[in-house]
Design a protein around this motif. Structure first.
Motif, PDB file in Angstrom:
ATOM      1  N   UNK A 151       0.826  -1.199   0.000  1.00  0.00           N
ATOM      2  CA  UNK A 151       0.000   0.000   0.000  1.00  0.00           C
ATOM      3  C   UNK A 151       0.867   1.259   0.000  1.00  0.00           C
ATOM      4  N   UNK A 152       1.925   1.256   0.799  1.00  0.00           N
ATOM      5  CA  UNK A 152       2.821   2.416   0.829  1.00  0.00           C
ATOM      6  C   UNK A 152       3.449   2.654  -0.535  1.00  0.00           C
ATOM      7  N   UNK A 153       3.855   1.570  -1.207  1.00  0.00           N
ATOM      8  CA  UNK A 153       4.460   1.704  -2.536  1.00  0.00           C
ATOM      9  C   UNK A 153       3.442   2.192  -3.555  1.00  0.00           C
ATOM     10  N   UNK A 154       2.218   1.660  -3.481  1.00  0.00           N
ATOM     11  CA  UNK A 154       1.171   2.064  -4.428  1.00  0.00           C
ATOM     12  C   UNK A 154       0.826   3.540  -4.267  1.00  0.00           C
ATOM     13  N   UNK A 155       0.640   3.981  -3.021  1.00  0.00           N
ATOM     14  CA  UNK A 155       0.256   5.372  -2.792  1.00  0.00           C
ATOM     15  C   UNK A 155       1.399   6.327  -3.124  1.00  0.00           C
ATOM     16  N   UNK A 156       2.635   5.880  -2.971  1.00  0.00           N
ATOM     17  CA  UNK A 156       3.769   6.714  -3.366  1.00  0.00           C
ATOM     18  C   UNK A 156       3.734   7.003  -4.860  1.00  0.00           C
ATOM     19  N   UNK A 157       3.281   6.041  -5.647  1.00  0.00           N
ATOM     20  CA  UNK A 157       3.155   6.252  -7.097  1.00  0.00           C
ATOM     21  C   UNK A 157       2.178   7.387  -7.409  1.00  0.00           C
ATOM     22  N   UNK A 158       1.203   7.578  -6.519  1.00  0.00           N
ATOM     23  CA  UNK A 158       0.137   8.565  -6.757  1.00  0.00           C
ATOM     24  C   UNK A 158       0.344   9.851  -5.962  1.00  0.00           C
ATOM     25  N   UNK A 159       1.405   9.901  -5.177  1.00  0.00           N
ATOM     26  CA  UNK A 159       1.657  11.089  -4.372  1.00  0.00           C
ATOM     27  C   UNK A 159       0.724  11.227  -3.194  1.00  0.00           C
TER      28      UNK A 159
END
Length: 227
Positions: free
Chosen positions: A72-80
């Motif tokens: 989840x942290x990696x996914x949300x980092x992609x979206x800022x």
């Protein structure tokens, strides 16, 4: 409400560690400032391995939640987007939280979010999605200064009749909703964010998550007529 392509601030309430990206990833990518509050992100302790976690490739429930948080942290980092994880238990781990308890955990986080758009699930099919929706509705009257959006729960929105039933229930509660199209095409950032949930996609299997690539759909509150 401004165009959904130009939101300044956005908070998305997500039942699980993937729902916000699956349902709202394109919208998150376009918001200038955004956060995702995931409700059922707690560590379960020593509980039996569920069939879903086994299909995802995990050996224990603790390992599953730890990896899901990392994904989840990696996914949300992609979206800022900033992740905020609550410690409530997923239903598959025996979580049995009443709506008022969930609302109590959400309230201080939403209180600090003083303006902008708040996107919450319509709450379709899954018990955790329904519970998250009910908890958010308990907070609605106290936060009408926010621009409320209901998002259609990805994967479940395609099940026959569920969306129509929920919209009818909200109308009976005095909420008049208008459909709002999400961003026209999912950005590449959403594709990368979805792919970050590798363990979940493994369990869904080929074609099991194709709905995440279809246009996102939202409903804005046009009027509230107290009953």
């Amino acid at each position: 409400m401004k165009s959904l392509d130009t939101l300044d601030r956005l908070t998305v309430v997500s039942p699980h560690l993937d729902d916000a990206v699956f349902s709202c990833g394109a919208l998150l990518e376009r918001a200038r400032s955004c956060q995702v509050i995931t409700v059922f992100a707690g560590f379960p302790g020593d509980v039996p391995l569920t069939d879903w976690d086994r299909r995802c490739g995990f050996l224990t429930a603790e390992e599953a939640v730890r990896m899901r948080r990392e994904e989840d942290a990696a996914a949300l980092a992609e979206l800022g987007a900033k992740p905020v994880w609550l410690d409530l238990l997923d239903a598959q781990y025996g979580g049995n939280h009443p709506p008022e308890e969930v609302a109590q955990h959400l309230a201080p986080l939403i209180d600090r979010f003083q303006k902008g758009a708040l996107a919450v699930p319509l709450g379709l099919f899954h018990s955790d999605h329904i519970l998250t929706h009910e908890a958010c509705m308990r907070l609605y009257d106290e936060h009408q200064e926010l621009r409320w959006l209901f998002y259609e729960d990805a994967l479940y929105r395609r099940l026959p009749g569920l969306l129509q039933q929920r919209l009818a229930e909200l109308l009976q509660k005095g909420l008049r909703l208008t459909p709002v199209a999400g961003p026209r095409l999912p950005p590449r950032a959403k594709e990368r964010a979805v792919s970050a949930y590798a363990s979940q996609l493994r369990a869904f299997g080929k074609g099991g998550y194709e709905d995440t690539a279809l246009p996102e759909r939202y409903w804005k509150v046009d009027a509230h007529e107290p009953h």
